[in-house]
Design an enzyme around this catalytic site. Structure first.
Site, PDB file in Angstrom:
ATOM      1  N   HIS A 298     -11.896  -4.654   9.079  1.00  0.00           N
ATOM      2  CA  HIS A 298     -11.725  -4.696   7.512  1.00  0.00           C
ATOM      3  C   HIS A 298     -13.600  -4.012   7.630  1.00  0.00           C
ATOM      4  O   HIS A 298     -14.467  -4.055   6.828  1.00  0.00           O
ATOM      5  CB  HIS A 298     -12.731  -6.164   7.152  1.00  0.00           C
ATOM      6  CG  HIS A 298     -11.974  -7.064   6.566  1.00  0.00           C
ATOM      7  ND1 HIS A 298     -10.762  -7.380   8.235  1.00  0.00           N
ATOM      8  CD2 HIS A 298     -11.361  -7.003   5.544  1.00  0.00           C
ATOM      9  CE1 HIS A 298      -9.670  -8.113   7.122  1.00  0.00           C
ATOM     10  NE2 HIS A 298      -9.984  -7.959   5.980  1.00  0.00           N
TER      11      HIS A 298
ATOM     12  N   GLU B 287       1.054  -2.059  -0.768  1.00  0.00           N
ATOM     13  CA  GLU B 287       0.278  -0.318  -0.043  1.00  0.00           C
ATOM     14  C   GLU B 287       0.743   1.675  -0.208  1.00  0.00           C
ATOM     15  O   GLU B 287       0.419   2.545  -0.390  1.00  0.00           O
ATOM     16  CB  GLU B 287      -1.037  -0.057   1.418  1.00  0.00           C
ATOM     17  CG  GLU B 287      -2.333  -1.082   0.946  1.00  0.00           C
ATOM     18  CD  GLU B 287      -1.924  -2.270   1.073  1.00  0.00           C
ATOM     19  OE1 GLU B 287      -0.761  -2.782   1.853  1.00  0.00           O
ATOM     20  OE2 GLU B 287      -2.691  -3.177   1.549  1.00  0.00           O
TER      21      GLU B 287
END
Ligand SMILES: Cc1ncc(C[n+]2csc(CCOP(=O)(O)OP(=O)(O)O)c2C)c(N)n1
Ligand SMILES: Cc1ncc(C[n+]2csc(CCOP(=O)(O)OP(=O)(O)O)c2C)c(N)n1
Ligand SMILES: [Mg+2]
Ligand SMILES: [Mg+2]
Lengths: 352, 321, 352, 321
Positions: free
Chosen positions: B125, B58
């Site tokens: 999440h 990322e």
């Protein structure tokens, strides 16, 4: 010579390893049947959230768990059901965490593969890939600072996780500190849908070991004997003070990324290659071939294991799920330092 | 025909790719696979070479986007879950966000963050991160609550010359539907009166707009007319629209799915309290998620985030003051 | 054969490289004298913030700048004054950024080594080590998407920066995309006070290349000819489409981490080793030895260069510094999307 | 004898190491070198093997600390500059901060962040990050403003069973002095009345406390008695002390060195506006740094952060209302 769960000097003498092999097989079978059950519950819409299984990775995984001892550290990856069981995680921990039972180690606060028992050396993963490796390092450094010797830590990651900064920083850190870390990379050829070719450009992930100054070990992840031998050897070398070890297992994920994923992107050529073999079947054939089991015993084991799984599921389904009104809703161990945020809903009786 | 919030995001990207050769998409599994949520479904096939699968990196994903933006491209980055943007945090807040200020040159990147709680997703999440990103100078932070906004604001995000954090709410992906895609839209930076009312101003954004609207429905049956303001963008924050609403209602309740300390709700209340103190007939109030990680089990999750019910309860208390 | 600034096939024929060598030397000298001046201004308390210089690293650095062409990308490290000049950064950019002149590229907003000219391919670093590499990748990918061919990008980092997650992610990313990235690692043996032995455990950082699937090149960073040859070769190979290249230069930081740092932790053995040679002196001796310069010309060059530096400093010291009342205080290019925060100070005339 | 803020931090660490065998220090250059700011000077020599130099790997540094804490140690991490904690962000907010909540086991790490603007330090060596960390559940965020607090709060931080983000202000390191180290102290979580007054409550923390006190001095000459509250800890935030002060003064100005959107000042104002609305005789106000990165040049820097002068100006306006 370092000693391993499967003393490598004697692999030719197969009878010597019969006990370990059978134990490993039974655990692999339990992991497989448990996960098949969880997957079918998922398909039936009975699970909260996703289900992530380790089909095809049980041989590698179980070898980790069996090579570790009490007092060691293990940070599994999402496909390490077999390794968890072999390391001593109760079967119920998995089921309870999936169902969110309050009796489980995560008490419904975290779910599925996000579970552990830190006091027993089993670290509960966070989702961020690579992030657990440094935590294992810390546990190992703590042991060193406390003068505890002879324990090792395994961090298990996938091919995809090798691209994270966290992976690099932590492996390098372990190397600099010469910690007894064994980094097991389960190269199952895909990270979700992303094939190795879009994940790294080295010929083999094993080529990375030298760049960190750690010892590297390659292994065929579909072959239980090889896994027991190589993983056992790596763990033994770490335990004996040879510094961090990297194990790269080649295998194939024989399932979707999660049970929601049909994985139709997987290259059929890979499926039909040696990598695509099912390690459980390979082990079964081995058992039959060597007369360590026959069809009847295999069937019996399966039946017995299936029963164990069903019982666990049935038990947990009856267990209490968390009650938000009984939940403490505090994120700090130091309760007196928690802020109460009840003021958010203005109290009608408040003096304003 | 009907189109979902997720499809709107896909369509906006398709249109951006079609209309502007500078646009490309970069992220994990966004290529042939079409993304973890299928927000880029078919785009790699439709726009060969411009929808690129990234390794699980990322930090480097956002870093690359910044470099491409400097060279005049308009990258759209998909982070698989907003929660994972923590490992790209430095490139977002220190590289992208400071670039214009340091160099006087634009840095037009769009970072798509699938945000927010859904059933059984747990602590890693489910996060919303708008409050953290909005704190940093140099970022624009969008939080569309409707199919129309998902579409029009994403198109606008790509056109904006600055880094945009585009917070899409996963709970809205499949269920929220509209008849057609919008042809015109409020510009970024303008809030929307989602429902008119005169007794209380309920400020919300992203998925909470729908909880707020449901709460308003519930309160309607009790005789209360609740005005719901959909912020749309949390940075910039449309203080004028909020203030005008509070001027009409005299009461403010601000709702967010984020954690209670600081963040959007504190910012809204502070602005109203500082600049519109005399407009308030009662203390301003806020309702956020609880101050713990987002729980996995649905029982806990439902109690962790504000819901129509808890919003209505908070509003009732405020209305009684 | 790829072509380099110093065609490696003809190094034996020294006369062919005389021009490049002399040019490199003059730039190294300028960098050195500029930085010595900045350091003395620092010691005199005339600088805002720290001063970070590249003493001992000029040969490597200049080789990067001279091997790059217009249209290439360069993300220097803090010790790349020579490389910046060779790449075409105006001398005044450095001085203006140190002094915070509004005429400088950073207009007083950022300082010292944090400067660049993105439109000319010179990227302005952020401080976070390793973070610029992926940005170079992005610029290179943009070129590819736009159909521009034959440009390369250099990212320059230190030994310490190799331990960052950002380094790993970006190098792997470049390898996966096969971008024309040249990653130059200036191993000056220390990261601030931290020696290599506490930074990594591999025998040589060059051992990392293979793990990324990139080509690796080692070089003696104290030897200008070697630097020109090896860096030139690496850049040429990237330009010719051979994918990312890693250059590892061995040298020693001949100064403190910054000018505040007496660096008394540096091992005297290293100082006295070949690594501890001053590349500028080595180059000077080479010039004298080969009759490319004599003592008089060296002295003249030094004097002339010193004058250039003094003039630049004198000019910039007369330039305007930023005025907070003229400053726009907006962090967005889209001015209409900026929030005004004047409301923080309640306006007495406000209607409340 | 006199002792600086920085020496107090060193002394606290020396004492923690001496008294508790579980304590160790980990960070870049903290060993023989004694740290970039000399906060660990001599400690490696005094406590062999317990002050450990780390590679430039902030993510792994914090990750390791968490692992050691799980095994019962009490690591103190030094991040060289707070700004670099962005690359350890994930381990801090997702690993350390969630650990207790997930496992019911403590995670006692102390992360020392040298924070805040100093002359000529620029955008990446000047940041304060308390507002970002305080947003996350599971973290304690301390912001000592005095030599005494630097000492006592760091000792307490090490003793606390949860992750503590210890924000030390670099501007105070060398110049702020006290006669002796304290023998007793207010506990973490309690704010301090740094100066009593009756016309306005000025809430500040960290280096801003000194600007606030100087502003109060200035305003005293104009006949105003300003009460200055030093928050000491921004999470938990001592709402009671702030509220009690506002009850006395009727006016609130909150000052922070962080960026204006969200953060400490918004949180303080929101709490007072929500819970103490009727206490306010005028709109609550805040003063923060400007909404840009921290500038390098001293001219700009001085205008970017609140100073005694700008605080006094803001207070004056508020007092006139
Ligand atoms: C930092 C981060 N980015 C993205 C994800 C989302 N994600 C979860 S698993 C996964 C694929 C992991 O692949 P690999 O490491 O090869 O393990 P495998 O699933 O193949 O066992 C991704 C991208 C994540 N968990 N963490
Ligand atoms: C991520 C990050 N951590 C810490 C620092 C602080 N810091 C600045 S330079 C430096 C040492 C860098 O060493 P190296 O990469 O070897 O370059 P050198 O200074 O030796 O040229 C450190 C630790 C930083 N800039 N970025
Ligand atoms: Mg994989
Ligand atoms: Mg170095």
């Amino acid at each position: 010579m370092v000693q391993t769960v499967l003393d490598s000097g004697r692999v030719s003498d197969l009878s010597a390893i019969r006990g370990v092999y059978l134990k490993a097989f039974r655990i692999m079978l339990l992991a497989r049947l448990l996960e098949e059950k969880l997957a079918s519950l998922y398909r039936a819409g009975k699970m909260h959230g996703g289900v992530f299984i380790g089909r095809g990775q049980e041989a590698l995984s179980v070898s980790i768990g069996l090579s570790l001892r009490e007092g060691d550290i293990f940070a599994p990856l999402i496909r390490d059901q077999a390794g968890r069981l072999a390391f001593g995680e109760p079967l119920l921990d998995a089921v309870r965490t999936y169902f969110g039972s309050v009796l489980g180690p995560m008490r419904g606060r975290d779910g599925n593969v996000h579970r552990g028992r830190p006091r027993q050396g089993l670290l509960p993963m966070i989702s961020h890939l690579g992030a657990m490796i440094a935590v294992v390092n810390g546990a190992l450094l703590a042991r060193r600072l406390k003068g505890i010797q002879g324990t090792v830590g395994v961090a298990s990651v996938g091919d995809g996780a090798t691209s994270t900064g966290a992976f690099h920083e932590a492996l390098n850190q372990a190397a600099v500190e010469r910690l007894p870390l064994v980094l097991v990379i389960a190269n199952n050829q895909y990270a979700y849908s992303t094939p190795n070719s879009r994940q790294f450009a080295c010929a083999s992930l094993l080529d990375r070991a030298r760049g960190y100054g750690v010892e590297g070990h390659g292994v065929d992840g579909t072959d239980l004997i090889e896994c027991l031998r190589v993983v056992g050897q790596a763990i033994a070398r770490a335990r004996a003070g040879h510094g961090p070890q990297m194990v790269v297992a080649e295998l194939l994920r024989l399932c979707g990324h999660g049970e929601h994923d049909p994985a139709d992107y997987v290259d059929p050529q890979l499926k039909n290659s040696r990598l695509g073999r099912d390690c459980l079947k390979v082990a079964e054939e081995f058992l039959l071939e060597h007369g360590w089991a026959d069809a009847t015993s295999l069937a019996e084991w399966r039946e017995e294991t299936q029963r164990t799984v069903e019982e666990a599921i049935a038990q947990v389904q009856r267990e209490p799920t968390p009650d938000p009104f009984k939940e403490s809703w505090v994120a700090l161990s130091s309760r007196h330092l928690c802020e109460t945020h009840e003021e958010e809903v203005p109290n009608p009786g408040a003096d304003i | 025909m009907s189109i979902t919030y997720l499809e709107a995001i896909r369509e906006a990207q398709a249109r951006a790719l079609a209309e502007d050769p500078r646009v490309f998409i970069y992220g994990q599994d966004v290529g042939a696979f079409g993304g973890a949520f299928k927000a880029t479904k078919g785009l790699a096939q439709e726009f060969p070479g411009r929808v690129i699968d990234a390794p699980i990196s990322e930090d480097a994903i956002v870093g690359l986007a910044v470099g491409a933006a400097i060279e005049g491209m308009r990258p759209i980055v998909e982070i698989q879950f907003a929660d994972f943007s923590t490992v790209a945090f430095n490139q977002i807040v220190n590289q992208a966000a400071t670039f214009f200020w340091r160099t006087n040159l634009p840095c037009p990147i769009t970072v798509r963050l699938p945000c927010g709680g859904t059933l059984g997703s747990g602590p890693f999440h489910s996060q919303t991160m708008e409050s953290v990103y909005a704190h940093y100078p140099g970022l624009i932070v969008l939080t569309p609550a409707t199919v129309e906004d998902a579409y029009s604001m994403l198109l606008e995000a790509v056109a904006i010359d600055d880094p945009v954090i585009f917070c899409e709410h996963k709970l809205l992906y499949y269920h929220l539907k509209a008849e057609t895609l919008p042809t015109e839209a409020l510009p970024v930076g303008r809030a929307r009166i989602a429902r008119e009312g005169r007794h209380l101003t309920l400020v919300a954004y992203s998925a909470m707009v729908h909880e707020a609207l449901a709460a308003a429905d519930e309160l309607k049956t009790e005789g209360w007319d609740i005005e719901v303001v959909d912020l749309r963008s949390v940075k910039p924050l449309d203080t004028d629209t909020v203030m005008a609403s509070v001027a009409r209602t005299g009461r403010l309740l601000c709702v967010g799915e984020s954690w209670p300390w600081g963040g959007v709700t504190a910012e809204v209340i502070t602005r109203v309290a500082s600049e519109g103190f005399a407009l308030l007939d009662a203390p301003p109030a806020r309702l956020n998620a609880k101050d713990t990680p987002v729980p996995f089990h649905p029982n806990l999750w439902a109690a962790h985030r504000p819901t129509a019910r808890s919003i209505a309860a908070a509003a009732r208390k405020l209305l009684r003051q």
